[in-house]
Design an enzyme around this catalytic site. Structure first.
Site, PDB file in Angstrom:
ATOM      1  N   MET A  79      -9.924  15.675  17.978  1.00 13.18           N
ATOM      2  CA  MET A  79     -11.159  16.446  18.092  1.00 13.18           C
ATOM      3  C   MET A  79     -12.308  15.779  17.335  1.00 13.18           C
ATOM      4  SD  MET A  79      -9.509  20.254  17.666  1.00 13.18           S
ATOM      5  CE  MET A  79     -11.038  21.140  17.977  1.00 13.18           C
ATOM      6  N   HIS A  80     -13.514  16.246  17.594  1.00 17.11           N
ATOM      7  CA  HIS A  80     -14.733  15.957  16.821  1.00 17.11           C
ATOM      8  C   HIS A  80     -15.361  14.591  17.082  1.00 17.11           C
ATOM      9  CE1 HIS A  80     -13.123  19.355  14.634  1.00 17.11           C
ATOM     10  NE2 HIS A  80     -12.163  18.635  14.102  1.00 17.11           N
ATOM     11  N   ASP A 236      -6.404  18.669  20.374  1.00 20.07           N
ATOM     12  CA  ASP A 236      -4.978  18.480  20.083  1.00 20.07           C
ATOM     13  C   ASP A 236      -4.347  19.663  19.368  1.00 20.07           C
ATOM     14  OD1 ASP A 236      -6.327  18.007  17.703  1.00 20.07           O
ATOM     15  OD2 ASP A 236      -5.505  16.005  17.397  1.00 20.07           O
TER      16      ASP A 236
END
Length: 488
Positions: A79-80, A236
């Site tokens: 992520m991110h 995830d």
């Protein structure tokens, strides 16, 4: 058949499952991370795509018949990550990753501009999130920032390569700070605060929605029929939850991957930014979750094994277990990449404390395993402070292969833990389940079932008691060093 692809930090993982959720083929293609400056962490999006092609090529070699009858693809990913495309839809620079800590000052600026952001975004403003990275880019790379046409998350860049669609879904968008978690829509004020326009962000869908179809040239490459659909997928953490059936309120798990998380599903949005928890949208409609996030997990074990020149981690753990008869005299702070819960400190770093001339490698490794377990116990206390509990978390991820480590975590946390069958499959398995949901529109509960429990590991009361003084010292050690981590 259903294909799940997970764009992780250490590897791209791909697997095929059948209608009974049995895995018929799987593969991992390793990835590397670049750290060009202190606190920076980057990867080249082209490496993700190359690894994805190689992974599916490998599945095709393993079981071409199964791939030929695959009808849906699900995506998961770290992520991110800020993946920035220009007008030609090519990446403008390496992607800035989830464990990048350069944007701490930008977090402070964002908080000043939007004091209620944590309550709407479900988490305190942290440097690893996507939004502060864009403020950093505007300040430090203004010419490049001006060229940004589209911002995609890692798995969504792979979606774009697979189908040409610029789409994300709720659970991954949750980690940008730009999503209004309760309404499951973009927060225009947060986007504007980063100097961006709404049309620079992808379309939002649910994880079980269809976002497009596989490009014909790729279908031909892998012997697949036309019209293979691609599901929204998930970040995830959420796909890990889908994979272990953590979809009902109170279901949860501990992930021991590159990073580590304690995840608990929720039936509604419960923001607790003051506890440094992540309260995010799940990858299925009408669901959310709370999560304590640690930036360091099984990666700490891989790091110390590499440092000590140990190539066989299984043999190393067997030696550590054989020597283990009491808590280690050494304390290890596992903050190799900073920390989120419970410290929100991107500058924190790993520390060995108490080394002596008699210290051997097994003692060092034991202290690393204990350090990760202490960090999980620290994070668990924040969930408990928020009123969130999970009765029997399963353990998933690469670290779940070690029964010894799970027992150690159970002893330190004082919590029973479940070992699941196939626990190391992780998010790619959840992504394949989302592919099935998108194709069949079956009820979530019929598809997202919990794996069979191989064993319930109970904490040893005597060992739990013996670890409490060490846990208290672990906390005091971080408190004593916290200000020393900050760059001068």
């Amino acid at each position: 058949m259903f294909l799940g692809i997970d764009v992780g930090t250490s590897a791209v993982k791909a697997l095929l499952i059948d209608e009974n959720s049995a895995t018929v083929a799987e593969t991992d293609i390793p990835l590397s991370v670049s750290n060009p400056h202190p606190f920076w962490s980057e990867q080249n999006p082209a490496d993700w795509w190359d690894a994805t092609l190689r992974a599916i090529d490998a599945l095709h070699r393993q079981n071409p018949g199964a791939l030929a009858v695959t009808r849906a693809i699900g995506l998961s990913g770290q992520m991110h990550g800020a993946t920035l495309l220009g007008e030609d839809d090519m990446p403008l620079r390496p992607a800035i990753l989830w464990n990048d800590g350069r944007a701490k000052k930008e977090c402070d600026a964002l908080d000043a501009a939007l004091p209620d952001l944590g309550l709407r975004a479900g988490v305190a403003t942290m440097p690893g999130m996507t939004a502060p990275k864009m403020i950093w880019l505007q300040k430090h790379e203004p010419e490049l920032f001006a060229k940004v046409r589209t911002i995609l998350l890692p798995k969504d860049y792979i979606r774009f390569c697979l189908s040409g669609d610029k789409v994300t879904e709720m659970s991954d968008a949750a980690g940008t700070l730009w999503l209004d978690e309760e309404s499951r829509s973009w927060n225009e004020a947060a986007i504007e605060a980063c100097g961006l326009l709404m049309d620079q962000l992808p379309k939002l869908v649910e994880g079980s929605d269809v976002t497009g179809t596989l490009r014909r040239d790729l279908a031909d490459r892998w012997g697949m029929t036309a019209g293979v659909i691609i599901a929204g997928g998930g970040g995830d953490a959420a796909t890990g939850g889908i994979g272990v059936g953590a979809v009902r309120h109170g279901d949860g798990f501990i992930s021991l991957g590159t990073s580590s998380q304690i995840f608990v599903a929720s039936d509604r949005y419960r923001p607790k930014p003051e506890e440094l928890l992540h309260s995010f949208t799940h990858a299925i409609p009408g669901h959310w979750f709370q999560m304590a996030v640690l930036l360091n997990g099984a990666s700490c074990l891989q790091w110390v094994a590499r440092l000590l020149g140990e190539s066989d981690i299984g043999a190393l753990l067997a030696r550590v277990e054989a020597q283990h008869n009491a808590p280690s005299d050494i304390l290890f702070l596992p903050y190799l990449n900073g920390e989120r819960t419970p410290h929100n400190n991107p500058y924190a770093r790993g520390v060995f404390f108490g080394l002596g001339s008699d210290t051997n490698r097994e003692a060092m490794v034991q202290s690393v395993l204990e350090g990760v377990a202490f960090a999980l116990s620290d994070a668990q206390s924040r969930l408990h402070a928020a009123g969130t509990r999970c009765e029997l978390p399963g353990v998933i991820g690469g670290g779940a292969r070690s029964r010894y480590w799970i027992q150690l975590i159970s002893d330190i946390m004082g919590t029973p833990l479940a070992r699941y069958e196939g626990a190391a499959k992780g998010p790619a398995f959840g992504a394949a389940r989302l592919a099935r949901l998108a194709l069949t529109q079956e009820p979530v509960e019929d598809v997202c079932k919990k794996p069979a429990i191989e064993e319930v590991i109970e904490p040893d009361p005597a060992r739990h008691a013996s670890y409490q003084p060490r846990f208290a010292k672990f906390r005091r050690l971080y408190a004593a060093l916290a200000s020393e981590f900050t760059p001068s």
